[in-house]
Design a protein around this motif. Sequence first.
Motif, PDB file in Angstrom:
ATOM      1  N   VAL A 110      30.991  33.861  15.718  1.00  9.25           N
ATOM      2  CA  VAL A 110      31.416  35.154  15.048  1.00  9.25           C
ATOM      3  C   VAL A 110      32.852  34.901  14.178  1.00  9.25           C
ATOM      4  O   VAL A 110      33.250  36.035  13.545  1.00  9.25           O
ATOM      5  N   VAL A 111      33.362  33.567  14.177  1.00 10.26           N
ATOM      6  CA  VAL A 111      34.515  33.381  13.102  1.00 10.26           C
ATOM      7  C   VAL A 111      34.107  32.514  11.888  1.00 10.26           C
ATOM      8  O   VAL A 111      34.055  32.705  10.936  1.00 10.26           O
ATOM      9  N   TRP A 120      37.138  46.821  12.714  1.00 10.68           N
ATOM     10  CA  TRP A 120      38.658  46.677  13.135  1.00 10.68           C
ATOM     11  C   TRP A 120      39.524  47.349  12.109  1.00 10.68           C
ATOM     12  O   TRP A 120      40.708  47.869  12.434  1.00 10.68           O
ATOM     13  N   ALA A 171      34.555  48.376  17.337  1.00 12.16           N
ATOM     14  CA  ALA A 171      35.396  47.154  17.194  1.00 12.16           C
ATOM     15  C   ALA A 171      34.534  46.168  18.023  1.00 12.16           C
ATOM     16  O   ALA A 171      34.823  44.930  17.892  1.00 12.16           O
ATOM     17  N   LYS A 203      31.065  44.656  15.572  1.00 13.07           N
ATOM     18  CA  LYS A 203      31.476  43.699  14.466  1.00 13.07           C
ATOM     19  C   LYS A 203      32.823  44.056  14.003  1.00 13.07           C
ATOM     20  O   LYS A 203      33.560  44.795  14.415  1.00 13.07           O
ATOM     21  N   TRP A 204      33.327  42.765  13.374  1.00 17.92           N
ATOM     22  CA  TRP A 204      34.622  42.560  13.019  1.00 17.92           C
ATOM     23  C   TRP A 204      34.970  43.610  11.623  1.00 17.92           C
ATOM     24  O   TRP A 204      35.955  44.289  11.417  1.00 17.92           O
ATOM     25  N   THR A 205      33.856  44.249  11.234  1.00 21.86           N
ATOM     26  CA  THR A 205      34.095  45.214   9.888  1.00 21.86           C
ATOM     27  C   THR A 205      34.685  46.597  10.522  1.00 21.86           C
ATOM     28  O   THR A 205      35.214  47.139   9.665  1.00 21.86           O
ATOM     29  N   ARG A 239      33.816  31.002  18.715  1.00 20.58           N
ATOM     30  CA  ARG A 239      34.587  30.934  17.446  1.00 20.58           C
ATOM     31  C   ARG A 239      33.387  30.583  16.578  1.00 20.58           C
ATOM     32  O   ARG A 239      33.531  31.060  15.503  1.00 20.58           O
ATOM     33  N   TYR A 270      27.638  38.514  15.307  1.00 20.10           N
ATOM     34  CA  TYR A 270      27.993  39.621  15.871  1.00 20.10           C
ATOM     35  C   TYR A 270      28.949  39.724  17.180  1.00 20.10           C
ATOM     36  O   TYR A 270      28.821  38.337  17.880  1.00 20.10           O
ATOM     37  N   LEU A 271      29.740  40.567  17.580  1.00 22.50           N
ATOM     38  CA  LEU A 271      30.542  40.653  18.617  1.00 22.50           C
ATOM     39  C   LEU A 271      29.929  40.856  19.641  1.00 22.50           C
ATOM     40  O   LEU A 271      28.608  41.482  19.620  1.00 22.50           O
TER      41      LEU A 271
END
Length: 417
Positions: free
Chosen positions: A286-287, A231, A224, A227-229, A283, A128-129
């Motif tokens: 979360v990536v 964005w 944002a 979580k990336w979801t 990275r 998670y961010l």
Amino acid sequence: MATFALSTPSDLHRDRSALPGDAAWWTFCAATALALGTFSSLGPHRVWGAAAALGYTAAAVLAARGRSPRTAGAVAVTGAVLLPLLVLLAVDRAQLEVDVVARSAGLLLSEGTPYRERPTVPEDFNPYLPGMAVFGIPEAVAGPGVFTDPRLWMGAAFLGAFALALPAAARVEAPRWLAACPLVALPLAVGGVDLPVAGLMCLGLARAGQGRAGAAGLALGLAAALKWTAWPAVPVALALLATAPGGDGRLRSRAALRCGLVALFTAAVLVLPAALRDPGAFRAHVVDFPLGLTGAVSSAASPLPGHLLATHVPGGRTLALLLLGVSALLLAVSLLVRPPATASAAAARLALGLLLAIAFMPASRFGYLVHPVVLAAWALARQPPAHSHRVRERVRERVVDPVRALARVRVRKQGSR
């Protein structure tokens, strides 16, 4: 002359939502909960399945006996959310992501980043961010407890944002129904990081639909940072603001720009400090980990198309990522060719885009479907009851006006006597 008014069908059902709530719906929910409790290998899910099946069954019985949807819904929420939540809190059990959020908050306060430097097993990763760690701060500061559990704060943030995104008349019934929906009741009880993200997306789209660009950007920026979801919600809101009916085109463009800048600034303030503290760890967590590019395999492995391709087809991971990119491109093209005209249309467009993304992600799970479900429910709850004005006028013409006319005739006859 005495005056009176008769209640019309639209008055009697003015607060009733179009969302399902009959005996058939609660029976379906009971079967779903029972199936999950029977076949799940996760302890918290089995607890939820048993409690929720009882609650949904009781709600179905009440609905079949003609009790009000409000009563049946309250019983369903009690059995599907409150009862399993209290049991799990008492035995200190939760879904893994609750522990991840609590640990990330402790790391954030002690080391300035919510990410471990060298994660090795899936439990070490925090996908998670950095903003998500906020929900674990109460436990990190005051220690584990009933009122510091991250799932309580995530659930409260979701319900609060979702209610604020609705018209005032729908802020009670719609959240209650949504809380009883199995896809939402489960994470409310066992822990769900997707809930506050979905609630903030609804709030951002609601403010964009009202033309409040700054408030929309703030809500979307907060989402944002979790979580990336979240964005994809930003370009959808920008398209809604830029093509809003009425007003000057330059003013609409400025509103969209203001929304985007506020969202970007809010997310940057919450994400960049931790990301710059250790870019490599950021990275990896979360990536790389969500995309399945690390040695550790994510537990998000529901048999959706992306996961099946990545697991069983040679080169399937690349194909799944390609399909994921194509779905994102199609969403962007649709916003340019036919931008949404209303907040409800924007929510439906975003729900479709997220549904495609969830389907093609190499590491995905059915629980992610809470995003399109919440967006669709929010769009539906915003719609006024169909034909309510027409029904009101017909009842007035056929019932109220003739009765009033008859009353006036009687008064005149009494006066003439």
